[in-house]
Scaffold this active site. Structure first.
Site, PDB file in Angstrom:
ATOM      1  N   LYS A 147      21.970  75.176 -22.329  1.00  0.00           N
ATOM      2  CA  LYS A 147      22.902  74.689 -22.450  1.00  0.00           C
ATOM      3  C   LYS A 147      23.894  74.194 -20.886  1.00  0.00           C
ATOM      4  O   LYS A 147      24.064  75.106 -20.386  1.00  0.00           O
ATOM      5  CB  LYS A 147      23.960  75.332 -23.534  1.00  0.00           C
ATOM      6  CG  LYS A 147      23.455  75.212 -24.948  1.00  0.00           C
ATOM      7  CD  LYS A 147      23.437  73.907 -25.543  1.00  0.00           C
ATOM      8  CE  LYS A 147      23.257  74.069 -26.984  1.00  0.00           C
ATOM      9  NZ  LYS A 147      23.365  72.785 -27.731  1.00  0.00           N
ATOM     10  N   LYS A 246      17.012  65.858 -36.168  1.00  0.00           N
ATOM     11  CA  LYS A 246      17.847  66.856 -37.117  1.00  0.00           C
ATOM     12  C   LYS A 246      17.966  66.070 -38.636  1.00  0.00           C
ATOM     13  O   LYS A 246      18.640  65.192 -38.571  1.00  0.00           O
ATOM     14  CB  LYS A 246      18.889  67.458 -36.499  1.00  0.00           C
ATOM     15  CG  LYS A 246      18.819  68.110 -35.516  1.00  0.00           C
ATOM     16  CD  LYS A 246      20.234  68.415 -34.740  1.00  0.00           C
ATOM     17  CE  LYS A 246      20.145  69.457 -33.688  1.00  0.00           C
ATOM     18  NZ  LYS A 246      21.446  69.491 -32.804  1.00  0.00           N
TER      19      LYS A 246
HETATM   20 MG    MG Z   1      21.726  69.008 -28.708  1.00  0.00          MG
END
Ligand code: MG
Length: 351
Positions: A147, A246
């Site tokens: 991240k 997703k």
């Molecule tokens: Mg992502």
């Protein structure tokens, strides 16, 4: 099979380790499970909505309230893809169980196991980040995602690359940058990354198209890909050359499969992201990850990554950095110890 009712069940599961995000640290997951019921048969799905509406507009209390009020007419509800996905995928699971067909076979999976990848959050120091990545590499993960955010990007990513020169590595910004940051982000090009994921806000397709002209590193979109239409527009604009799939974000596994097909037709690589899934949601993710266009490792981990013991289903183990694709419906355990509420909603108008 026509469902007569859905059971909405909330379970609270402690996380094996805190989930650290830009908005705070989470120590448990409050999960909404949907169980479709018909004539003695059942189908299960897990709602991807998180405890609070900070990653996406939906959250678990909102999805629960929506399904309580509108499960019988869900297709006329606007928005709310995670709530819709939970209901649609429970109904699909009901049909597949009744037909004796696995989800993997239904979507057209072509692999029986898939590579495992892991996302690593920001850390208090580069040394701490390096320790975490080393642990993940030792555990066997085949790809690591870091991240990033303004103030935590080129320097820590470079440190990881220098320590692990051959590690398949990618970064995810969750929309934290602006297109004016292009001159800064171009430094990522020297770090041999598989991709940079969602660098700009989810509604900035033009910004991503501009950035794609500047960066050599492939741009992947996550939050921006909410439907087949959004995927086609992003690809046509040149806003991405990779898509993170997703099912919760796009309204269910069937739409996810259609997005995969659009990407394959456009030679856009696909991989499957993660949402702190339990074994129920993970089974869906693994089936999608076995599709032919999913050519990059997903954010797919063994159940122990997030939950100390998989309290809902049989644990999924990682062997040699790979995870098995379920070939039969998930066997859901007795949930009484972790259930915080349960209610039955009749589907008077059919669903
Ligand atoms: Mg992502």
């Amino acid at each position: 099979m026509r469902a007569e009712a859905v059971e909405l069940r909330r379970v609270r599961l402690p996380l094996a380790e805190p989930f650290r995000a830009s908005w705070g640290t989470q120590h448990d997951r409050d999960v909404l499970l949907v169980r479709a019921l018909a004539d003695g048969a059942e189908g299960w799905a897990e709602c991807a909505a998180m405890n609070e509406p900070r990653y996406s507009p939906e959250w678990v209390d909102g999805a629960h309230a929506l399904l309580r009020a509108h499960a019988g007419s869900i297709e006329s509800v606007v928005g709310n893809p995670m709530a819709k996905a939970a209901l649609r995928d429970a109904l699909l699971d009901l049909d597949l169980r009744a037909a004796g067909t696995s989800l993997a076979a239904h979507v057209g999976a072509v692999r029986t196991e898939v590579d495992a990848g892991v996302a690593v959050g920001t850390a208090d120091s580069v040394a701490e980040l390096l320790d975490t990545v080393a642990r993940r590499v030792d555990e066997g993960y085949r790809r690591v995602k870091l991240k990033i955010a303004p103030g935590w990007d080129v320097e820590p990513v470079r440190a990881v690359r220098e320590r692990f020169p051959d590690l398949p590595l990618q970064v995810d910004a969750n929309g934290a940058y602006r297109v004016d940051d292009a001159a800064h982000l171009v430094a990522l090009d020297d770090l041999d990354l598989l991709l940079v994921e969602q660098p700009l806000p989810d509604d900035d397709l033009l910004g991503h198209a501009t950035l794609a002209q500047v960066l050599r590193t492939p741009i992947c979109l996550d939050e921006a890909i909410t439907s087949v239409r959004a995927a086609k527009q992003a690809i046509t604009l040149g806003a991405c050359s990779v898509v993170n799939l997703k099912p919760g974000r796009v309204g269910g596994v069937e739409e996810a499969r259609r997005i995969h097909d659009v990407c394959v037709d456009a030679a856009v690589a696909v991989w499957v992201g993660g949402m702190l899934a339990t074994g129920i949601g993970r089974a869906v993710d693994l089936a999608l990850a076995a599709l032919p266009g999913c050519t990059l490792p997903g954010d797919l981990s063994p159940t122990g990554r997030w939950f100390a013991d998989d309290l809902l289903t049989e644990p999924v183990a990682m062997v040699d950095g790979r995870l098995p694709v379920p070939q039969s419906p998930v066997d859901v355990r007795d949930l009484s110890d972790v259930t915080t509420s349960v209610e039955l909603v009749r589907l008077s108008r059919g669903a």
